[in-house]
Enzyme design. Structure first.
Site, PDB file in Angstrom:
ATOM      1  N   TYR A  54      12.555 -99.326  12.972  1.00  0.00           N
ATOM      2  CA  TYR A  54      11.905 -98.048  13.270  1.00  0.00           C
ATOM      3  C   TYR A  54      10.452 -98.251  13.692  1.00  0.00           C
ATOM      4  CZ  TYR A  54       9.771 -93.486  12.872  1.00  0.00           C
ATOM      5  OH  TYR A  54       9.067 -92.345  13.158  1.00  0.00           O
ATOM      6  N   GLY A  61      10.823 -90.047  14.902  1.00  0.00           N
ATOM      7  CA  GLY A  61      11.235 -88.768  14.324  1.00  0.00           C
ATOM      8  C   GLY A  61      12.714 -88.549  14.490  1.00  0.00           C
TER       9      GLY A  61
END
Length: 513
Positions: A54, A61
C-alpha cells in the site's frame, strides 16, 4: 538568526513557534539524514518486488486494491498531490502554513516515512527561502490527516500551484523556487502520500493557540483583579488557604495572580461602608479564579496532548525499525481534535465571565457608586454602553464556536474513510475564539481602568496603577466625554495582544503564572 535543527525524535512547541512566527531557519540533523536514507532503502526494496504494498505500488484510499506498474508510479505520486490539492475559500495565515510544513518535515525526518533525504531537504529549503504555499480554509476532514492543506504544500515542492514569496506577493511556485535556486522535487514511490498524510495543520494551530491562551489567561487574571478593585470587592476570597482545600492547580494559580495584583489596594474591602452593605461579591467576581483556573487546567491537558503529538511520526504506511512497512490509523486526528474543542469551550466561558464583570461595572444599580455606563455626563454621554454590546456580540459568537467540531463525522472516499475527526475545523474555529477572547479581555481592561480612575479619593494597588499608566501611554484613553470609541478599543486590543499588560504589571507583582 535562530536555527532549529530537526532530528528523528520529534520537536518542541517552542521550535514550532520559532519557525512559524519568527522565521527561524531549519536544518536537518545528520542523524535525520541517515534515518531518511535507511527508510528509503526499505521502500526501494519493496518497490522492486512483485507483491503489492500500500502506498508504494498501489492506489490510495478506496482505490488501494489496484496494483500500479513501475512505469506509472511516479505519475501516481504526482497525481495524488495534484488531485488532493483541492482546497477552497480564503487563504490560511502564513504562520499556520509554516507550522504545517515544519511539522510535516518533523515526521519526514523521523525515518518512518520512506521519502528520500532530498525531499525533506527541499521542504527545509522552501521554509528557509520564505516561500509560503497558498493553502485554503476548506479541504481537510482531519483524517487521513490534513490532506488538502498538505497537498497544496507538496504542490509547491513540485514547482506547481501558487505560493507567497518573501515579499508577500503571490506568484507561481515554480518562479519562486527558481529565484531561490531550489530544484523542484520529482516524486517517487510513496513520497506523494508521505507528504500528505498527517495531523500537522491542526497540531500547528493547537501549539500556537496554547501559547496565546497561556498569556491571555494571565492577562485575564489581571483584568479580573482590576474589575474586583473597581467594584470595591473583597480580596479575601483569594486567600491561598481557601484554594488549598480545593486543590486544582489552575485555580490556585489564578487566585495567586489576582492577589498579587491587588496587594496594597485602597479600594478593596469596603463592604460595610456603603448604605447597602454586601456579604459576598457576585459570582463573576468571587468565582473568577475557579473559572479561569479550570481553563488553565484544560490548557495544561492540551499541552500534554500536543507534546505527545510533537514526538510522533504520523504517516500511513510507516517504515518500522525492523524493516516492515505497515498500514495503520495514526493519522486520525481525534486526540488533537478533542483538545482543540476543549479549548474553545473554556475560552468561551472565560469570555462570558469577563463580559459579566464589564456589565456590572456599567450598571449603576450594581456598580456600588459608579456613574451609569461610566459616562462623563450620563444622558448626554452614553459612555461605554455600546462597548459592552460589542463585547456581548463577541461572547455570543464564542459560544457558537464552542460547539464541538469533533462530535461530527462525514464519511468520505467511498466509505473507506468512514469516520473522520474534523480536527482542522476545530482548529480554525479555535483561532477565531482566541482572537475574540483577546478583544473581550481588552474591553474589560478598558472599562475597569476607567472605573478605577472614577473612584476619586481611593488609591488603587501599585500593580493597578502600573497597568493604568502603561495603558494610557499606549493610547488607551481614560474617563471623559464621549468620543469616537473604536480607536480606543483597538488600542486596548493591541495592548493586550502585545503582552504589554503583563510587561507593565510583573515588575510590580513579580512573575505571574
Amino acid at each position: 538568526m535562530h536555527t532549529v535543527v530537526v532530528g528523528t525524535s520529534g520537536t518542541t512547541a517552542e521550535d514550532v513557534i520559532a519557525v512559524a512566527r519568527q522565521g527561524a531557519r531549519v536544518e536537518l540533523s545528520a542523524e535525520a539524514v541517515d534515518a531518511l536514507a535507511r527508510a528509503r532503502a526499505v521502500v526501494d526494496a519493496l518497490a522492486a518486488k512483485p507483491e503489492p504494498v500500500y502506498g508504494v505500488s498501489t492506489g490510495f484510499g478506496a482505490l488501494a486494491s489496484r496494483h500500479i506498474s513501475p512505469e506509472l508510479r511516479a505519475q501516481l505520486q504526482r497525481n495524488i498531490v495534484r488531485s488532493h490539492a483541492a482546497g477552497m475559500g480564503p487563504r490560511v495565515e502564513r504562520e499556520v502554513v509554516r507550522a504545517l510544513m515544519f511539522l510535516r518535515l518533523k515526521t519526514l525526518a523521523s525515518g518512518h516515512t520512506g521519502v528520500r533525504p532530498g525531499v525533506a531537504q527541499t521542504m527545509a529549503d522552501v521554509l528557509n527561502a520564505g516561500i509560503t504555499p497558498v493553502v485554503h480554509e476548506y479541504g481537510s476532514l482531519g483524517c487521513s490527516g490534513d490532506l488538502a492543506p498538505l497537498s497544496h504544500c507538496a504542490l509547491t515542492l513540485m514547482g506547481e500551484g501558487d505560493a507567497e514569496g518573501p515579499d508577500g506577493v503571490v506568484r507561481p511556485a515554480g518562479e519562486l523556487l527558481a529565484e531561490a535556486g531550489i530544484t523542484p522535487v520529482e516524486l517517487r514511490e510513496k513520497e506523494g502520500l508521505a507528504l500528505l498524510n498527517g495531523t500537522d495543520g491542526m497540531l500547528g494551530m493547537l501549539v500556537m493557540a496554547i501559547a496565546d491562551l497561556k498569556k491571555l489567561y494571565t492577562s485575564a487574571d489581571i483584568t479580573a483583579a482590576l474589575s474586583l478593585e473597581a467594584l470595591l470587592g473583597t480580596e479575601k476570597v483569594l486567600a491561598p488557604e481557601l484554594h488549598a482545600i480545593r486543590p486544582h492547580p489552575g485555580q490556585g494559580a489564578s487566585a495567586a495572580n489576582m492577589a498579587a495584583v491587588l496587594k496594597d489596594s485602597g479600594l478593596t474591602g469596603h463592604f460595610q461602608e456603603e448604605s447597602a452593605p454586601r456579604v459576598q461579591d457576585a459570582y463573576s467576581v468571587r468565582c473568577a479564579p475557579q473559572v479561569a483556573g479550570a481553563g488553565r487546567d484544560t490548557i495544561t491537558h492540551a499541552a500534554l496532548v500536543a507534546s505527545r503529538e510533537l514526538a510522533a511520526a504520523v504517516d500511513n504506511p510507516v517504515v518500522l525499525p525492523d524493516g516492515r512497512v505497515e498500514s495503520n490509523g495514526n493519522f486520525h486526528g481525534a486526540p488533537v481534535a478533542y483538545v482543540l474543542d476543549f479549548l474553545a469551550i473554556v475560552a468561551a466561558d472565560l469570555g462570558s465571565i469577563a463580559e459579566r464583570r464589564t456589565d456590572r461595572l456599567l450598571d449603576k444599580n450594581r456598580s456600588h457608586g459608579l456613574p451609569p455606563f461610566l459616562a462623563d455626563d450620563a444622558g448626554v454621554d452614553s459612555g461605554l454602553m455600546i462597548a459592552q454590546y460589542t463585547q456581548a456580540a463577541l461572547v455570543s459568537e464564542m459560544k457558537r464556536l464552542a460547539v464541538p467540531a469533533s462530535a461530527d463525522s462525514i464519511p468520505s472516499s467511498a466509505m473507506q474513510e468512514d469516520h473522520v475527526s474534523m480536527g482542522w475545523s476545530a482548529a480554525r474555529k479555535l483561532r477565531t475564539s482566541v482572537d475574540n477572547l483577546t478583544r473581550i479581555v481588552a474591553i474589560e481592561l478598558y472599562a475597569a481602568t476607567r472605573a478605577i480612575e472614577l473612584r476619586h479619593g481611593l488609591t488603587p494597588a501599585p500593580a493597578s496603577r502600573a497597568a493604568i499608566a502603561a495603558a494610557r501611554a499606549a493610547g488607551v484613553q481614560g474617563p471623559g466625554p464621549d468620543r469616537f470609541l473604536a480607536p480606543d478599543l483597538a488600542a486596548a486590543d493591541a495592548f493586550i495582544r502585545s503582552g504589554a499588560l503583563l510587561e507593565a504589571v510583573e515588575p510590580v507583582t513579580g512573575p505571574l503564572a
